[in-house]
Design a protein around this motif. Structure first.
Motif: not given
Length: 264
Positions: A187-191
């Motif tokens: 999720a961090l990478v997506a954000n």
């Protein structure tokens, strides 16, 4: 035509900025709206008979009139979102929607309340971008229907998250730290990818600046879940997972309440 400058202290992310736009855009007698997120102010061009403060105060964002007077004849109108900006928002919308599904599945696998709540935060983001894109060229009534549907769904999901936290407080839970870290990192990478997409338009209109701030806050939430997973691994306690979940759930509920308070 009147020009009113209004201070809105709580307008610090995309959700609040969009709520302000939904409250005023498309209204009879409102000719334009510009938001300054750095100063948390909104400038509205409107007919003298239109009470913009009544609508803004209903949002409970602390709106206060700074000054109001006759607008200059050459006062610029509200600019429309550019095609490239819309493409960026569409990509961010799909990224958030995809991660909502991924984090929801991860929450079940990892038995994690924090991942569950973070997935709802992703859903709330996707809803904000979806409302912005859906309502861009539609009538006020259509915008409100879309916003209210989103608000109701966010409310139900937020309450469901709190109920689930309560259930786990009494019945216990065993969050799996490695899975939490893996999903939250994704999720961090997506954000971060969303931030990269938005960075090309960071100097654009207020809606793009708000999207940047909103996604930056999401990065912090992802890091909070990762930190909670670390504490769970060290202490063997599920409480860090439950505390982070509760905090995120209340953020989702707060946004839902503000959307549902919008009136025609």
């Amino acid at each position: 035509m009147q020009k009113s400058v209004i201070s809105i202290p709580k307008m610090d992310c995309a959700a609040e900025e969009r709520l302000v736009r939904l409250a005023l855009e498309g209204q009879h007698g409102v000719a334009g709206l510009r938001a300054d997120l750095s100063r948390r102010e909104v400038t509205v061009l409107h007919d003298a008979a239109v009470d913009v403060m009544e609508r803004l105060r209903a949002l409970n964002l602390g709106a206060e009139l700074v000054n109001s007077g006759v607008a200059p004849e050459n006062e610029p109108a509200l600019p429309e979102t550019g095609v490239t900006e819309r493409k960026a928002l569409v990509w961010v919308l799909f990224i958030n929607a995809g991660m909502f599904v991924a984090e929801l599945a991860g929450a079940v696998i990892a038995d994690s309340s924090a991942l569950l709540a973070d997935s709802l935060d992703m859903f709330a983001d996707a809803a904000v971008y979806g409302i912005a894109l859906f309502g861009a060229h539609r009538a006020r009534a259509a915008q409100l229907r879309a916003a209210h549907v989103s608000g109701v769904l966010q409310m139900l999901l937020g309450l469901g998250a709190l109920v689930e936290v309560g259930r786990r407080v009494f019945q216990g839970s065993s969050p799996e730290s490695p899975t939490m870290v893996a999903i939250a990192t994704a999720a961090l990478v997506a954000n971060v990818a969303s931030l990269w997409l938005l960075s090309h338009h960071r100097g654009g209109g207020a809606h793009m600046q708000a999207s940047w701030i909103f996604t930056t806050n999401d990065v912090l939430a992802n890091m909070g879940v990762i930190a909670a997973a670390g504490v769970v691994a060290i202490t063997g306690s599920s409480w860090p997972d439950l505390v982070v979940a509760t905090m995120i759930a209340f953020v989702v509920l707060s946004g839902a309440i503000r959307i549902l308070r919008l009136k025609a």
